[in-house]
Design a protein around this motif. Structure first.
Motif, PDB file in Angstrom:
ATOM      1  N   ALA A  49       0.484  -1.054  -0.050  1.00 12.98           N
ATOM      2  CA  ALA A  49      -0.177  -0.287  -0.343  1.00 12.98           C
ATOM      3  C   ALA A  49       0.831   1.674  -0.188  1.00 12.98           C
ATOM      4  CB  ALA A  49      -0.958   0.114   1.674  1.00 12.98           C
ATOM      5  N   GLY A  50       2.310   1.355  -0.432  1.00  7.76           N
ATOM      6  CA  GLY A  50       2.904   1.898  -0.218  1.00  7.76           C
ATOM      7  C   GLY A  50       3.336   2.994   1.259  1.00  7.76           C
ATOM      8  N   LEU A  51       3.359   2.495   2.005  1.00 10.09           N
ATOM      9  CA  LEU A  51       3.341   2.982   3.504  1.00 10.09           C
ATOM     10  C   LEU A  51       4.877   2.693   3.968  1.00 10.09           C
ATOM     11  CD1 LEU A  51      -0.425   1.759   5.679  1.00 10.09           C
ATOM     12  CD2 LEU A  51       0.627   4.653   4.534  1.00 10.09           C
ATOM     13  N   GLU A  52       5.692   1.331   3.510  1.00 12.94           N
ATOM     14  CA  GLU A  52       6.716   1.327   3.596  1.00 12.94           C
ATOM     15  C   GLU A  52       7.136   1.380   2.642  1.00 12.94           C
ATOM     16  OE1 GLU A  52       7.836   1.840   6.967  1.00 12.94           O
ATOM     17  OE2 GLU A  52       6.485   1.106   7.512  1.00 12.94           O
ATOM     18  N   ARG A  64       3.581  -4.491 -14.634  1.00 13.02           N
ATOM     19  CA  ARG A  64       4.722  -3.345 -14.453  1.00 13.02           C
ATOM     20  C   ARG A  64       5.458  -3.348 -13.169  1.00 13.02           C
ATOM     21  NH1 ARG A  64       4.314   1.466 -15.739  1.00 13.02           N
ATOM     22  NH2 ARG A  64       1.218   1.303 -15.193  1.00 13.02           N
ATOM     23  N   ARG A  65       6.628  -3.237 -12.911  1.00 14.71           N
ATOM     24  CA  ARG A  65       7.715  -2.698 -11.653  1.00 14.71           C
ATOM     25  C   ARG A  65       7.004  -1.780 -11.587  1.00 14.71           C
ATOM     26  NH1 ARG A  65      13.158  -1.922 -10.109  1.00 14.71           N
ATOM     27  NH2 ARG A  65      13.098  -1.789  -7.735  1.00 14.71           N
ATOM     28  N   ILE A  66       6.115  -0.879 -10.488  1.00 10.60           N
ATOM     29  CA  ILE A  66       6.442   0.506  -9.581  1.00 10.60           C
ATOM     30  C   ILE A  66       7.112   0.462  -8.633  1.00 10.60           C
ATOM     31  CG2 ILE A  66       4.408   0.555 -11.028  1.00 10.60           C
ATOM     32  CD1 ILE A  66       3.005  -0.257  -7.573  1.00 10.60           C
ATOM     33  N   VAL A  67       7.302   1.734  -7.900  1.00 14.01           N
ATOM     34  CA  VAL A  67       7.372   2.449  -6.697  1.00 14.01           C
ATOM     35  C   VAL A  67       7.377   3.613  -6.019  1.00 14.01           C
ATOM     36  CG1 VAL A  67       9.440   3.072  -5.765  1.00 14.01           C
ATOM     37  CG2 VAL A  67       9.888   1.719  -7.442  1.00 14.01           C
ATOM     38  N   PHE A  68       6.579   2.931  -5.450  1.00 14.61           N
ATOM     39  CA  PHE A  68       5.598   4.142  -4.577  1.00 14.61           C
ATOM     40  C   PHE A  68       6.147   5.260  -4.096  1.00 14.61           C
ATOM     41  CE2 PHE A  68       2.411   0.825  -4.819  1.00 14.61           C
ATOM     42  CZ  PHE A  68       1.157   1.316  -5.452  1.00 14.61           C
ATOM     43  N   GLY A  69       6.167   6.501  -4.104  1.00 13.33           N
ATOM     44  CA  GLY A  69       6.873   7.425  -3.019  1.00 13.33           C
ATOM     45  C   GLY A  69       6.382   7.462  -1.958  1.00 13.33           C
ATOM     46  N   SER A  70       4.732   7.433  -2.285  1.00  8.09           N
ATOM     47  CA  SER A  70       3.525   7.515  -0.614  1.00  8.09           C
ATOM     48  C   SER A  70       2.903   6.308  -1.167  1.00  8.09           C
ATOM     49  CB  SER A  70       3.562   8.783  -0.835  1.00  8.09           C
ATOM     50  OG  SER A  70       3.054   9.747  -1.503  1.00  8.09           O
ATOM     51  N   ARG A  72      -0.099   8.592  -0.946  1.00  9.24           N
ATOM     52  CA  ARG A  72      -0.952   9.280  -2.104  1.00  9.24           C
ATOM     53  C   ARG A  72      -0.934   8.659  -3.266  1.00  9.24           C
ATOM     54  NH1 ARG A  72      -3.975  13.214  -0.715  1.00  9.24           N
ATOM     55  NH2 ARG A  72      -4.552  14.175  -3.086  1.00  9.24           N
ATOM     56  N   ASP A  73       0.461   8.204  -3.360  1.00  9.37           N
ATOM     57  CA  ASP A  73       1.051   7.100  -5.175  1.00  9.37           C
ATOM     58  C   ASP A  73      -0.452   6.074  -4.903  1.00  9.37           C
ATOM     59  OD1 ASP A  73       2.860   9.211  -5.465  1.00  9.37           O
ATOM     60  OD2 ASP A  73       4.236   8.096  -5.392  1.00  9.37           O
ATOM     61  N   ALA A  74      -0.225   5.059  -4.274  1.00  9.22           N
ATOM     62  CA  ALA A  74      -0.567   3.567  -4.087  1.00  9.22           C
ATOM     63  C   ALA A  74      -2.427   4.027  -3.851  1.00  9.22           C
ATOM     64  CB  ALA A  74      -0.378   3.039  -2.529  1.00  9.22           C
ATOM     65  N   ILE A  75      -3.001   4.685  -3.392  1.00  9.21           N
ATOM     66  CA  ILE A  75      -3.956   5.016  -3.734  1.00  9.21           C
ATOM     67  C   ILE A  75      -3.988   5.568  -5.553  1.00  9.21           C
ATOM     68  CG2 ILE A  75      -6.231   7.041  -3.186  1.00  9.21           C
ATOM     69  CD1 ILE A  75      -4.744   7.091  -0.342  1.00  9.21           C
ATOM     70  N   ARG A  76      -3.893   6.251  -6.047  1.00  8.48           N
ATOM     71  CA  ARG A  76      -3.305   6.769  -6.897  1.00  8.48           C
ATOM     72  C   ARG A  76      -4.023   5.308  -7.985  1.00  8.48           C
ATOM     73  NH1 ARG A  76      -0.813  11.511  -6.493  1.00  8.48           N
ATOM     74  NH2 ARG A  76      -1.978  13.448  -6.188  1.00  8.48           N
ATOM     75  N   ALA A  77      -3.021   5.020  -7.523  1.00  6.91           N
ATOM     76  CA  ALA A  77      -2.191   3.264  -8.516  1.00  6.91           C
ATOM     77  C   ALA A  77      -4.229   2.437  -8.228  1.00  6.91           C
ATOM     78  CB  ALA A  77      -1.401   2.881  -7.876  1.00  6.91           C
ATOM     79  N   GLY A  78      -4.509   2.878  -7.423  1.00  3.13           N
ATOM     80  CA  GLY A  78      -6.424   2.168  -6.579  1.00  3.13           C
ATOM     81  C   GLY A  78      -5.907   0.729  -5.870  1.00  3.13           C
TER      82      GLY A  78
END
Lengths: 486, 337
Positions: A49-52, A64-70, A72-78
């Motif tokens: 969920a991008g929290l850690e 696709r491989r992704i890196v969440f900055g925050s 919020r990024d994870a929420i935008r990604a759904g």
């Protein structure tokens, strides 16, 4: 596949919370993640969920491989993570909470639109949420419902539910069933964290069992066998041997019969608690944290009284609480004030209502030396908070072992201790029992209890199981009780 | 600056005062007065002569008595702000009791009865908030504050009505008989109430060394651990709040018999709030409370001298007090972190 983890790892200091875990979730499916306390379930999902951020491995979304900055990024990604502690603002209404932090939220607060969204998403549920109700007035179940609706309004394609029914009971379970059905229909992928096997077997499509940061079992929920999963949660205990010599027990020191506790500060209760601890004996209380452990410990130690049932307790009990900052130490007072908690009225510490400073100091030094803390700490620390965490715990252990004449109540007593100090604790505990003392040891770590206790009872939802021997033969039975199968 | 403040509570009080004086100098210069002259008159008017010190002691005595009485409550984590109202009730009780008893009793018993009545008046005014806190966990900040308002308007009504002295032009009680006044020390205005202070300070220090004082601070720091020490929370709440009430009521008696000679509509002069601020920022320790009471009494007295001497408004004292308290509060946030 929608989302997944590929051999991710995460370490916090000395603790390897997640170790090379891989996991996938697919649209329209419910994937249950189960395991005991500290198995790494929540940490794993925080990474998704991008929290850690993982130390190693990758997070994959839509291939696709992704890196969440925050987050919020994870929420935008759904990806939406609904945590145990809800993130709602109690003084705002349901509609206002929906607007709070919404990705589409601009300057104007459109409460009417928010209310329409809540109605639309909430259609078909047994109870509908009034958008204008303050969250403060909602039950736990309704709050959970609101959190899920908010996640959906954000366009979540992956929803992670952390222990969704732990706070909500039967009605919550009905609601959860309904929610999962609808999430499946909408092709949302669900990860569902739990430690309750029967629920998981009914609700999930896939099950992954985690233990010590890794997946130890994975498969379809249909046809999975509860006993097998329970054993996977507990792990391979065949190599465990008791590290204490069992002695034949003496007279009962602590006895609770049908003890009830209606309501504690945290809103937990205890029901029909029956247990007996005899001389020379250690009784282990196993169970996942948050099932009434603190209440049981305080009841056994005589800090609080039960609301019903019978209790026989010794006059003086040593009690090592789990949360020392809250129950065992006054951190802003000096170590001497913390040392004399039990003895401050007795001579020679007190004379004619006055504390005698030399005696207070000498007594505290003796406590510190019991667990090999440099006794000059008494003079160096003007507040106990200046001691290291390990030394704080040793001060508590010294004080409570000194106070215990017949009974010790221990709740995660080795927390924060290094190996040498833990070994010293176990040695002194054994000496205490050999000398005729009895101990009640509450721990979420079953292995620890199997090593040291004579018998084990399992605490689930404020109820205590029957008494089982702490040996290899009983492990399967204990595991089933832990997982709520029986 | 912050490092200096962090060293000890008393030290930080001294540092904060020095800093406040420096800022004050700038303000005084801004109104066109030489700060050196202004501070000389403050010094002379507060501690510079025997007569000035005697004046300062008159302000310090009720302030310190109230502050010392608040120490146990604040150590127990109970934030009672009712001293102001209890002080007024104590003062009125003192005056009315003295007037009622004086014709029938010799002087010493009259004074003793009046002092006791004043303390009981303070206790009575603290009792309802204390019971509400002890038995129903009602926030003592709100209730004691509310009781201050009730005291203010109750006193105004009584002074305008039943308690008003016959033929008095001002809104006040009859003056108390001169033979019940607290005797002065040699030829100064200071009175023997001053001799009580060392005794009360010693009692406050001694209390911290008793087992009861130990349970009070344990309760204030960690209520759940205080239960393990078999402390009785209700006894602690009631005891400390009523002691604070008794001290404030008694301070009212000191004010009437030592300074005012009657109760006027101006009896509320903010001593109660000032005492609370002192104790709270002194972290409920005895030494900073004593130093702070002396400092604030001297500042109040000296700033009146300054108004007469160099024409800077005596309201300057509020700026100084505000600055000192503001700087002291930094220390608290540091400690909380």
């Amino acid at each position: 596949m929608i989302a997944g983890l590929r051999s991710v790892s995460k370490r916090y200091g000395a603790l390897q919370a997640v170790d090379g875990l891989s996991l996938e979730v697919r649209a329209g499916e419910v994937h249950a993640l189960i395991g005991g306390n500290g198995a790494g379930k929540t940490t794993a999902m925080k990474m998704l969920a991008g929290l850690e951020r993982p130390d190693a491995g990758e997070i994959v979304l839509d291939g696709r491989r992704i890196v969440f900055g925050s987050r919020r990024d994870a929420i935008r990604a759904g990806i939406s993570f609904i945590q145990q502690e809800f993130s709602l603002v109690e003084s705002l209404t349901c509609a206002e909470n929906l607007l709070l932090g919404h990705p589409d939220q601009r300057f104007r607060l459109d409460r009417a639109a928010a209310a329409r969204t809540l109605h639309r998403l909430g259609e078909g549920y047994e109870t509908s949420l009034d958008p204008d109700r303050k969250v403060r007035t909602l039950s736990m179940g309704e709050r959970q419902q609101l959190e899920i609706l908010i996640a959906l309004s954000w366009g979540a394609r992956v929803v992670i539910l952390d222990e969704p029914t732990s706070a909500t009971g039967e009605a919550g379970l009905r609601f959860l069933r309904e929610t999962l059905r609808r999430l499946r229909e909408q092709q949302v992928a669900v990860v569902y964290i739990s430690h309750k096997l029967p629920e998981v077997l009914e609700l999930a499509d896939w099950i992954t069992v985690m233990r010590r940061g890794t997946a130890v079992w994975h498969g379809a929920a249909r046809g999975a066998e509860a006993g097998e999963l329970a054993r996977a949660m507990v792990g391979d205990t065949a190599l465990l041997v008791s590290r204490r010599e069992h002695r034949s027990p003496g007279a009962a020191v602590l006895r609770l019969e049908g003890a009830e506790l209606h309501w504690s500060e945290e809103g937990r209760s205890l029901h029909e608690i029956t247990l007996e601890v005899r001389r020379h004996e250690i009784l282990g209380i196993a169970g996942v944290a948050g099932n009434g452990q603190r209440e049981l410990a305080r009841l056994a130690a005589g800090v609080i009284d039960s609301d019903g049932g019978a209790a026989v307790r010794p006059e003086r009990t040593g009690y090592v609480a789990e949360d020392r900052a809250r129950d065992s130490l006054a951190l802003d007072l000096p170590p001497t004030d913390n040392g004399i908690v039990h003895v401050h009225r007795r001579p020679p510490i007190a004379r004619a209502g006055f504390l005698r400073f030399d005696e207070v100091r000498a007594f505290t030094v003796r406590l510190l030396e019991r667990f090999r803390i440099d006794p000059t700490a008494v003079d160096r620390a003007s507040a106990t908070v200046q001691l290291s965490g390990g030394n704080q715990q040793r001060l508590v252990l010294g004080r409570e072992l000194e106070e215990a004449t017949e009974l010790l109540v221990l709740h995660n007593p080795a927390r924060g201790l290094d190996l040498a100090a833990a070994a010293e604790l176990y040695r002194q505990l054994d000496d205490f029992c050999v000398a005729g003392g009895a101990a009640l040891w509450i721990s979420p770590d079953l292995e620890e209890l199997l090593e040291w206790a004579d018998a084990i009872q399992v605490l689930v939802d404020g109820r205590l199981s029957d008494r089982l021997p702490a040996n290899e033969a009983a492990v399967a039975e204990i595991a089933e009780r832990l997982a709520g199968v029986v | 600056m912050t490092r200096l403040l962090a060293r000890s509570t008393t030290m930080s009080l001294v540092v904060a005062t020095a800093f406040a004086l420096a800022v004050g100098a700038v303000l005084i210069a801004a109104v066109g007065v030489n700060p050196a002259d202004a501070y000389r008159t403050i010094w002379n008017g507060s501690v510079g002569s025997a007569q000035a010190l005697a004046q300062t002691s008159l302000r310090m005595t009720p302030l310190l008595v109230m502050a010392l009485g608040l120490i146990p409550a604040l150590r127990a984590g109970i934030f009672t702000i009712g001293s102001e109202g209890q002080f007024g009730v104590g003062a009125l009780t003192a005056a009315l009791t003295t007037l009622a008893v004086a014709p029938h009793l010799p002087v010493i018993p009259t004074m003793a009865v009046a002092a006791l009545a004043a303390a009981l008046g303070g206790v009575a005014w603290a009792l309802i908030p204390a019971l509400l806190r002890a038995y129903f966990a009602v926030d003592e900040i709100l209730t004691t504050f509310a009781f201050n308002f009730i005291a203010t308007f109750l006193l105004l009504w009584l002074l305008n009505g039943p308690a008003r002295g016959k033929g008095q032009y001002l809104v006040q009680t009859d003056p108390v008989p001169q033979n019940t006044w607290l005797p002065t020390i040699s030829d100064t205005v200071a009175n023997v109430g001053l001799f009580l202070l060392p005794v009360l300070v010693a009692v406050a220090v001694a209390f911290g060394r008793t087992t009861a004082g130990y349970r009070v601070r344990l309760f204030g720091s960690q209520p759940s651990l205080a239960l393990a020490a078999r402390a009785r929370p209700r006894a602690i709440v009631l005891g400390t709040m009523l002691v604070a009430g008794a001290a404030a009521g008694f301070a009212g008696w000191l004010q009437v018999e030592g300074v005012d000679r009657a109760v006027f509509a101006t009896v509320f002069r903010g001593y109660g709030y000032l005492a609370l601020a002192l104790v709270a920022l002194g972290q409920a320790k005895v030494l900073p409370t004593v130093v702070g009471a002396l400092l604030f009494a001297a500042l109040q007295n000296g700033s009146e001298a300054m108004q007469l001497g160099v024409g800077v408004s005596s309201d300057f004292v509020f700026v100084m007090q505000g600055l000192v308290l503001f700087l002291m509060s930094f220390r608290l946030t540091r400690a909380a972190r």
